[in-house]
Write a protein that holds these residues in place. Structure first.
Motif: not given
Length: 219
Positions: A86-111
């Motif tokens: 059901f989530e075959r487009n996981f890679a594209s969703l992750l890319s969109e989420a990373l593009a919408s945040v200011a800091s990727k390190a903060q994103f991974y830390r929050a996850v």
């Protein structure tokens, strides 16, 4: 448990539902998903409690944390094929989420922090499950939503509506009623058990001795 104990769950569920209800829009999909989640949570708690009480039949090292570890691994293996289907487009969703945040390190830390706190929350839940009834655990999980409302008011200064206040009050009163009713019936069961043991001891003491007929000696 007795029927009156289960009846006290009505104000708990009703109060929490009323406090969390913000709009009158109804979705059968959301309702079905929420009910399925509640049923799955209850079944997981009940079956885990049965396994924890099974003793040596389930193993020699089946503690609540180990039980949660087994359940987590089982959930992982079940979730992988569902996610792939059901989530075959996981890679594209992750890319969109990373593009919408200011800091990727903060994103991974929050996850990572979110996953860590979720894991610790469930492990504490299993530690509590080792000492309480599954219904009591479900009541505590339900009241967690009320505590979140109260915490948001205290920490984030969010305004609380009259509806949320009434619902929270009804839910807290329902938990108090549940605790008092459950304690009352547990006390009655203990007293009945003590009375039955005393009755059995009294029967053993007053039990007449068996007569032994000695054979007579004939001359």
């Amino acid at each position: 448990m007795k029927a009156p104990v289960y009846a006290t769950l009505i104000p708990v569920v009703g109060g929490v539902g009323y406090a969390c209800m913000k709009e009158l829009n109804f979705s059968w999909l959301a309702f079905t998903a929420a009910m399925a989640s509640n049923v799955a949570f209850a079944l997981r708690a009940v079956q885990s409690k049965v396994a924890l009480q099974s003793g040596k039949d389930a193993g020699t090292n089946l503690s609540p944390p180990n039980m949660f570890g087994l359940v987590t691994w089982a959930a992982l293996f079940i979730s992988i094929p569902i996610a792939l289907i059901f989530e075959r487009n996981f890679a594209s969703l992750l890319s969109e989420a990373l593009a919408s945040v200011a800091s990727k390190a903060q994103f991974y830390r929050a996850v990572l922090l979110s996953g860590l706190f979720h894991y610790l929350n469930n492990e504490v839940m299993y530690l509590a499950l080792g000492s309480v009834h599954p219904v009591t655990l479900a009541v505590g999980n339900t009241m967690k939503r009320v505590f979140i409302l109260v915490a948001s008011v205290m920490v984030f200064r969010n305004p609380i509506t009259v509806q949320a206040g009434i619902g929270s009050g009804v839910g807290i009163a329902g938990v108090l009623l549940y605790s008092l009713t459950k304690q009352y019936y547990e006390t009655l069961e203990i007293e009945e058990l003590k009375a039955s043991k005393k009755g059995q001891k009294a029967k053993k003491i007053t039990k007449p001795a068996m007569k032994v007929n000695m054979p007579s000696l004939k001359r």
